[in-house]
Scaffold this motif. Sequence first.
Motif: not given
Length: 306
Positions: A227-245
């Motif tokens: 909402e604050l960055f409406p130009d952004a695209r949201l990507y979900w990492f499934e079965e993932c915690g705070h650190f996707p890396q």
Amino acid sequence: MDMHYIRRGSGKPLLLLHGIGGSWRSWQTILPALAAERDVIAVDLPGFGATPPLPGEVSIRTLADAVTEFLRNHDLLGIDAVGSSMGARLVLELARRGGVVGAVVSLDPGGFWRGWEIPTFYYSVAASIRLVRALQPALPTITSTTLGRTLLFAQFSARPWRLAPQVALDELQTFVASPSFDELLHNLAYGEKQLGAPKGSIREPLVIGWGREDRVCFPRQAYRAQELFPDARLYWFEECGHFPQWDKPEETVQVILRVTSGQQLPAGSSPVTQRRPLQPLRAAVLVGSILAVVSGSAWLVTRKHR
């Protein structure tokens, strides 16, 4: 001020900014794969790793100023940037300012909590760092075991037992040695609120990635960030915690390389219906249970170590 950094690979430059308490080593799970394609510059932010603290206030604003100065001094303004946790909020701030960074991937940024989520974040992380400091002499032994890694990283990873022992040890030892940790943690929770960017103001690719099982920055906060960055695209990492890396290294590399080269994201990136929000009592029980189990089990491990 200048900052300690490592530079690996060749190609188009790519900046990596770690989270609170981390260092350039926070990226070691994906650094070789990124360096195979890009000229990767991973810094130690002021007060973390091998970079000395800022002389004054430590906040997102002052860290953003320091990173901007670093990029200007090294002729890197406009560089593509990836951030994790606090570093993810930092790259959003740099993108908001305009002219500092190019394409941006922000992985589970902090700063979008509200109400009860603020003390939940602050006190759970503060308790975790106190525990890690108390266990410092035993950390090599604890992180060498599957049980130890699982207990100490339960809040931060969806699959903590899979973390490599050296990755876990490096991260915890850096946490302990960070002189700016406490001040920055307080400012992240109770300091300046993150400002957004009006729609159409960010023209470079911008993706906000979020772990579906994030127990530090709850998934509901992803929608506030967008909402604050409406130009952004949201990507979900499934079965993932705070650190996707950590939890999804191959997928994280794929997302970063595609976003920063203007390609389409992986097929699994389509937005999904928002799940039922985590309620305050449920969140408190979850975090409290994690800390209780970690504290008790870590005491047993330490006692055995002695």
